[in-house]
Design an enzyme around this catalytic site. Structure first.
Site, PDB file in Angstrom:
ATOM      1  N   ASP A  65       1.041  -0.998  -0.630  1.00 30.86           N
ATOM      2  CA  ASP A  65       0.010   0.236  -0.073  1.00 30.86           C
ATOM      3  C   ASP A  65       0.882   1.419  -0.481  1.00 30.86           C
ATOM      4  OD1 ASP A  65      -1.765  -1.875   0.367  1.00 30.86           O
ATOM      5  OD2 ASP A  65      -2.714  -1.331   2.333  1.00 30.86           O
ATOM      6  N   TYR A  78       2.260   1.920  -3.282  1.00 32.59           N
ATOM      7  CA  TYR A  78       1.254   2.763  -4.022  1.00 32.59           C
ATOM      8  C   TYR A  78       0.494   4.075  -4.013  1.00 32.59           C
ATOM      9  CZ  TYR A  78      -3.901   3.276  -6.471  1.00 32.59           C
ATOM     10  OH  TYR A  78      -4.614   3.680  -7.122  1.00 32.59           O
ATOM     11  N   ASP A  79       0.355   4.211  -2.480  1.00 34.07           N
ATOM     12  CA  ASP A  79       0.211   5.549  -2.764  1.00 34.07           C
ATOM     13  C   ASP A  79       1.628   6.516  -2.550  1.00 34.07           C
ATOM     14  OD1 ASP A  79      -1.676   4.795  -1.438  1.00 34.07           O
ATOM     15  OD2 ASP A  79      -0.813   5.025   1.172  1.00 34.07           O
ATOM     16  N   SER A  91     -36.184  -7.578 -17.416  1.00 36.17           N
ATOM     17  CA  SER A  91     -35.643  -8.041 -16.469  1.00 36.17           C
ATOM     18  C   SER A  91     -36.382  -9.333 -16.312  1.00 36.17           C
ATOM     19  CB  SER A  91     -36.989  -8.031 -15.439  1.00 36.17           C
ATOM     20  OG  SER A  91     -38.193  -8.511 -15.439  1.00 36.17           O
ATOM     21  N   GLU A  99     -24.959 -17.966 -13.321  1.00 39.84           N
ATOM     22  CA  GLU A  99     -24.256 -16.966 -12.456  1.00 39.84           C
ATOM     23  C   GLU A  99     -24.470 -16.411 -11.638  1.00 39.84           C
ATOM     24  OE1 GLU A  99     -23.908 -13.749 -15.176  1.00 39.84           O
ATOM     25  OE2 GLU A  99     -23.663 -14.693 -16.779  1.00 39.84           O
ATOM     26  N   LYS A 121     -26.325 -14.805  -8.829  1.00 38.26           N
ATOM     27  CA  LYS A 121     -27.678 -13.593  -8.763  1.00 38.26           C
ATOM     28  C   LYS A 121     -26.945 -12.327  -7.766  1.00 38.26           C
ATOM     29  CE  LYS A 121     -31.897 -12.509 -10.329  1.00 38.26           C
ATOM     30  NZ  LYS A 121     -32.237 -10.992  -9.035  1.00 38.26           N
ATOM     31  N   ASP A 135     -27.172  -9.936  -5.350  1.00 31.42           N
ATOM     32  CA  ASP A 135     -28.320  -9.063  -4.941  1.00 31.42           C
ATOM     33  C   ASP A 135     -27.901  -7.594  -4.963  1.00 31.42           C
ATOM     34  OD1 ASP A 135     -30.822  -8.807  -4.072  1.00 31.42           O
ATOM     35  OD2 ASP A 135     -30.363  -9.311  -2.133  1.00 31.42           O
ATOM     36  N   ARG A 167     -31.002   1.514 -13.401  1.00 34.23           N
ATOM     37  CA  ARG A 167     -32.047   0.319 -14.386  1.00 34.23           C
ATOM     38  C   ARG A 167     -32.786   1.259 -15.039  1.00 34.23           C
ATOM     39  NH1 ARG A 167     -36.323  -3.147 -13.473  1.00 34.23           N
ATOM     40  NH2 ARG A 167     -36.526  -4.033 -15.889  1.00 34.23           N
ATOM     41  N   TYR A 223     -22.068  -8.271 -16.046  1.00 32.69           N
ATOM     42  CA  TYR A 223     -22.175  -9.805 -16.278  1.00 32.69           C
ATOM     43  C   TYR A 223     -23.105  -9.727 -17.839  1.00 32.69           C
ATOM     44  CZ  TYR A 223     -26.718  -7.619 -14.298  1.00 32.69           C
ATOM     45  OH  TYR A 223     -27.373  -6.568 -14.150  1.00 32.69           O
ATOM     46  N   LYS A 246     -28.345 -18.814 -18.301  1.00 32.53           N
ATOM     47  CA  LYS A 246     -28.178 -18.028 -19.728  1.00 32.53           C
ATOM     48  C   LYS A 246     -27.726 -18.390 -20.635  1.00 32.53           C
ATOM     49  CE  LYS A 246     -26.455 -13.791 -17.468  1.00 32.53           C
ATOM     50  NZ  LYS A 246     -25.806 -12.618 -17.269  1.00 32.53           N
ATOM     51  N   LYS A 285     -34.176 -18.368  -8.028  1.00 33.14           N
ATOM     52  CA  LYS A 285     -34.156 -18.005  -6.553  1.00 33.14           C
ATOM     53  C   LYS A 285     -34.669 -18.920  -5.286  1.00 33.14           C
ATOM     54  CE  LYS A 285     -35.668 -13.143  -6.975  1.00 33.14           C
ATOM     55  NZ  LYS A 285     -35.856 -12.260  -6.243  1.00 33.14           N
ATOM     56  N   CYS A 330     -35.403   7.659  29.692  1.00 28.52           N
ATOM     57  CA  CYS A 330     -33.982   6.273  29.471  1.00 28.52           C
ATOM     58  C   CYS A 330     -34.828   5.597  30.681  1.00 28.52           C
ATOM     59  CB  CYS A 330     -32.682   7.704  29.828  1.00 28.52           C
ATOM     60  SG  CYS A 330     -31.686   6.691  30.122  1.00 28.52           S
ATOM     61  N   CYS A 342     -32.103   5.658  33.181  1.00 28.64           N
ATOM     62  CA  CYS A 342     -31.379   6.856  33.934  1.00 28.64           C
ATOM     63  C   CYS A 342     -32.364   7.778  34.604  1.00 28.64           C
ATOM     64  CB  CYS A 342     -30.219   8.157  33.410  1.00 28.64           C
ATOM     65  SG  CYS A 342     -31.134   8.702  32.301  1.00 28.64           S
ATOM     66  N   CYS A 375     -31.480   9.833  24.804  1.00 31.05           N
ATOM     67  CA  CYS A 375     -31.223  10.076  26.269  1.00 31.05           C
ATOM     68  C   CYS A 375     -30.151  11.333  26.043  1.00 31.05           C
ATOM     69  CB  CYS A 375     -30.766   9.454  27.294  1.00 31.05           C
ATOM     70  SG  CYS A 375     -30.183   9.545  28.421  1.00 31.05           S
ATOM     71  N   CYS A 409     -25.810   9.652  32.436  1.00 27.78           N
ATOM     72  CA  CYS A 409     -26.466   9.076  32.170  1.00 27.78           C
ATOM     73  C   CYS A 409     -25.508   7.710  32.637  1.00 27.78           C
ATOM     74  CB  CYS A 409     -27.729   8.575  30.791  1.00 27.78           C
ATOM     75  SG  CYS A 409     -27.987   6.995  30.530  1.00 27.78           S
TER      76      CYS A 409
HETATM   77  S1  IVH Z   1     -28.775 -11.260 -16.437  1.00 29.38           S
HETATM   78  C1  IVH Z   1     -31.871  -9.806 -19.354  1.00 29.38           C
HETATM   79  N1  IVH Z   1     -26.942 -11.508 -15.237  1.00 29.38           N
HETATM   80  O1  IVH Z   1     -31.129  -8.964 -11.362  1.00 29.38           O
HETATM   81  C2  IVH Z   1     -30.424 -10.408 -18.525  1.00 29.38           C
HETATM   82  N2  IVH Z   1     -28.897 -10.096 -13.808  1.00 29.38           N
HETATM   83  O2  IVH Z   1     -34.013  -9.927 -11.582  1.00 29.38           O
HETATM   84  C3  IVH Z   1     -30.215  -8.388 -17.778  1.00 29.38           C
HETATM   85  N3  IVH Z   1     -28.689  -9.301 -11.260  1.00 29.38           N
HETATM   86  O3  IVH Z   1     -31.551  -6.803 -12.922  1.00 29.38           O
HETATM   87  C4  IVH Z   1     -30.063  -9.402 -16.212  1.00 29.38           C
HETATM   88  N4  IVH Z   1     -26.868 -10.883 -11.033  1.00 29.38           N
HETATM   89  O4  IVH Z   1     -30.073  -6.611 -11.599  1.00 29.38           O
HETATM   90  C5  IVH Z   1     -28.052 -10.864 -14.958  1.00 29.38           C
HETATM   91  N5  IVH Z   1     -25.379 -12.414 -12.669  1.00 29.38           N
HETATM   92  C6  IVH Z   1     -26.348 -11.681 -13.788  1.00 29.38           C
HETATM   93  C7  IVH Z   1     -26.854 -10.621 -12.599  1.00 29.38           C
HETATM   94  C8  IVH Z   1     -28.439 -10.723 -12.829  1.00 29.38           C
HETATM   95  C9  IVH Z   1     -27.519 -10.136 -10.389  1.00 29.38           C
HETATM   96  C10 IVH Z   1     -29.720  -9.096 -11.723  1.00 29.38           C
HETATM   97  C11 IVH Z   1     -29.927  -7.475 -12.665  1.00 29.38           C
HETATM   98  C12 IVH Z   1     -31.477  -7.743 -13.351  1.00 29.38           C
HETATM   99  C13 IVH Z   1     -31.739  -8.484 -12.307  1.00 29.38           C
HETATM  100  C14 IVH Z   1     -33.314  -9.314 -12.413  1.00 29.38           C
END
Ligand code: IVH
Length: 670
Positions: free
Chosen positions: A32, A35-36, A81, A115, A117, A119, A138, A230, A294, A318, A412, A415, A428, A433
């Site tokens: 580090d 780098y700095d 989506s 892949e 997903k 969150d 989006r 992705y 996919k 899911k 409180c 106290c 408080c 306290c």
């Molecule tokens: S592909 C049309 N790949 O999930 C396909 N989406 O519920 C485009 N997300 O809006 C999305 N991980 O925000 C894709 N490996 C992944 C993902 C992913 C998370 C989210 C993305 C999308 C939402 C759909």
């Protein structure tokens, strides 16, 4: 001879290279400090030759002034989506449907890319001639917010694409991905907000979304957002055949693609992957809510097309959030060390996502009335995005009439002084306290701070109630007779305690700064501050300007620090600490104390160690001159493995990193 301009650009390329190694590949090649130095050198050049500053310079990530609002961006290709499924059967049906639509023989296999997903929040990143020009959320799929300024602060997003040698750069490309916060960063952020009396984020996704929508990129920069790319939304100049090739291209340009992505030969393999991750998903340091499956072939994508909502070549599997039903035994009001009063539910213990849970946060008193939560209620508790379980809802039909309504406190609980409402919080304001004093003293002595062994909450409560402790500096005035007469305390434990107190006087500056309990200053900020100041006095005299000049310190934290040290009460406590002989200076580890087996080596820890809590093991390593990394890479010297190790163990084996079990680790540190 190279021109100044060429020299500067070469330096930038070097920094970009190391950014990628560090932020994207988790595989730093320099320290580090080194780098700095590079960044400082570049800053110096740019100060001398301001006309040579370019927007894609690594120094230009954090912009100047906050925005007043976001402008709207129309997506060139709509961001659709994904359809959801919840069972293996539905995935089989998805596979059959695709074969039917594409006229593929039912017995032949289709290749899928699977892949995680993530969150988080979906974004689209536009690059023109290799330069990052715009990034948008989006939104409704057709139009989103222009959050470029915030995205530029994310080190994992290259401001300039980094193609491998001879690799061509497209004249335009839109890369899609997910912005997220690691669980660790989410937790840190919430702790910081609690300290500051601000409302908590419910889960990492909300926190990431909130952070991306901040108008001041300087604040965004401090929250360490991350990204996984992705997909490619739009691409010029390239002909690609598969989704896997798209991911390889993006990865080659220097964006992080999730390392757990896998190519599957058939839907069966994809289903297996979904089930595997259903079990392993709690090992990750970020939240996933499912798996995305996919079709690999891009010509098949074209053939299948999309409905108005979602493409037909992709589906998500899911995971259900992990929930359980239990009973609220009691609701108690808790006073924090800065006086914030929060409600907590004590639950009948229940197994949730692999751990026994007996407490849940109720966030604030408004939440109790909004959800009509009563004591004795049967409730659904959930660990979805969040780390601390939440009460989702009351199972009202299972009430039996004995439930009691919780009265919001007007004084409180400790106290008894009147409480004031601040937003959704109660506070408080009594500086004397006892509850606050107790929390502050507990925090001071805790493992993250001064680490005084045996100085737990029950002892602190007694000592405060009996009048031996008014503030944490009083700890150093305790004498044998004060302790010996306490409950469950004999001569031996009293001596042990006095020894532990004595020992704690030698803790390093970083621990002391943390222990003081300054608003908004937790473990991490204390570490940052101790890197910039040689003593507590130097920190106490720092100006707002000097503090804000530190990379990770913003105006709010700087103000808290100044206010803390200006307080007369604080000043007298610090004097007491000094008189008692508590170390207030930065120490360098003398060569004689460095452990030659550990010094200069990098360590990663995975799983649960029996004798050492994670933080403690990290501290020991750091103390003996070693470094802690969060991910296993080629640069890792040792992986310390406890019980239930995560995927890091596989990675370490793959990279031939030396593995230490707890026994071997203990031998090494002794
Ligand atoms: S592909 C049309 N790949 O999930 C396909 N989406 O519920 C485009 N997300 O809006 C999305 N991980 O925000 C894709 N490996 C992944 C993902 C992913 C998370 C989210 C993305 C999308 C939402 C759909």
């Amino acid at each position: 001879m190279k021109s100044i301009k060429e020299n500067i650009e070469q330096l930038r390329d070097t920094i970009r290279y190391h950014d990628r190694k560090y932020y994207v590949e988790n595989n730093p090649e320099i320290t580090d400090y080194e780098y700095d130095q590079l960044v400082k050198e570049l800053q110096q050049f740019e100060k001398t030759y301001p006309h040579l500053i370019v927007p894609d310079s690594p120094t230009q990530r954090v912009g100047g002034e906050p925005l007043t609002q976001f402008s709207t961006v129309e997506h060139k290709i709509p961001m659709l989506s994904i359809d959801n499924t919840y069972s293996d059967n539905e995935l089989e049906e998805f596979d059959q449907r695709i074969k039917r639509m594409a006229g593929i023989d039912g017995h032949r296999n289709i290749e899928y890319v699977v892949e995680l997903k993530i969150d988080g929040v979906a974004i689209a990143l536009w690059y023109e001639k290799g330069l990052f020009v715009r990034g948008a959320t989006r939104g409704d799929g057709f139009k989103g917010d222009d959050v470029t300024a915030n995205l530029r602060t994310i080190h994992q997003i290259p401001l300039k694409l980094q193609p491998a040698e001879k690799q061509q750069i497209p004249s335009a490309i839109e890369i899609r991905g997910e912005i997220y916060l690691s669980n660790k960063e989410f937790q840190r952020l919430n702790e910081e907000r609690e300290e500051a009396g601000e409302s908590q984020f419910a889960n990492p996704r909300n926190a990431a979304a909130g952070t991306l929508k901040l108008l001041d990129p300087r604040v965004t920069a401090k929250r360490h957002l991350r990204v996984f790319a992705y997909a490619i939304g739009y691409l010029e100049d390239f002909e690609l055949e598969t989704h896997m090739k798209c991911l390889e291209l993006i990865r080659g340009f220097g964006l992080p693609v999730n390392p757990h992505t896998r190519l599957c030969e058939s839907i069966g393999e994809a289903i297996q992957y979904c089930n595997e991750w259903g079990k392993k998903r709690n090992d990750l340091d970020y939240m996933i809510d499912g798996i995305v499956i996919k079709v690999n072939s891009l010509s098949l994508h074209e053939q299948l097309g999309a409905t108005s909502k979602a493409p037909r070549w992709v589906i998500s599997y899911k995971y259900q959030p992990e929930q359980a039903v239990t009973k609220i035994e009691e609701i108690v009001a808790q006073v924090g060390k800065t006086g914030t009063i929060t409600p907590v539910a004590n639950l009948s213990p229940v197994l949730l996502a692999g751990t026994m849970v007996s407490r849940a946060t109720l966030h604030n008193f408004e939440e109790i009335s909004r959800k009509d939560i009563r004591m004795g209620d049967p409730v659904v508790v959930q660990k979805a995005g969040e780390i601390i379980p939440q009460v989702v809802s009351v199972v009202k039909e299972k009430r039996n009439g004995t439930e009691r309504i919780f009265q919001e406190p007007t004084v409180c609980p400790e106290c008894k002084s009147a409480v004031r409402r601040e937003g959704v919080y109660l506070r408080c304001h009594n500086p004397f306290c006892h509850a606050q004093a107790k929390r502050r003293i507990q925090y001071f002595a805790s493992r993250h701070a001064m680490d005084i062994e045996g100085f737990g909450p029950a002892l602190v409560d007694q000592l405060v109630d009996k009048g031996f402790l008014k503030d944490y500096a009083d700890i150093y005035c305790l004498k044998h007779p004060d302790l010996e007469n306490l409950e469950r305390m004999g001569k031996k434990s009293s001596s042990n305690l006095i020894r532990a107190i004595e020992e704690s006087k030698q803790r390093n500056l970083e621990r002391l700064i943390c222990a003081l309990g300054i608003h908004n200053v937790g473990v991490h900020t204390a570490e940052v501050l101790s890197e910039h100041f040689d003593s507590l006095d130097a920190l106490a005299h720092a100006t707002q300007e000097k503090l804000e000049g530190i990379y990770e310190i913003g105006p709010v934290v700087a103000r808290s620090i100044i206010e803390f040290f200006h307080d007369r009460h604080t000043q007298s406590i610090i004097e007491k600490l000094k008189t008692a002989g508590v170390n207030t200076r930065k120490q360098t580890i003398p060569a004689s104390e460095k452990n030659s087996k550990i010094s200069g080596k990098s360590f990663v820890i995975t799983g649960t160690l029996q004798k050492y809590p994670r933080k403690e093991a990290e501290m020991i390593i750091k103390h003996q001159g070693g470094r802690i990394l969060s991910q296993v890479s080629k640069k890792t010297d040792y992986l310390v493995v406890g019980e239930d190790p995560g995927a890091k163990l596989d990675k370490a084996r793959e990279l031939h990193v030396q593995i230490l079990d707890e026994e071997a680790f203990e031998k090494m540190i002794k």
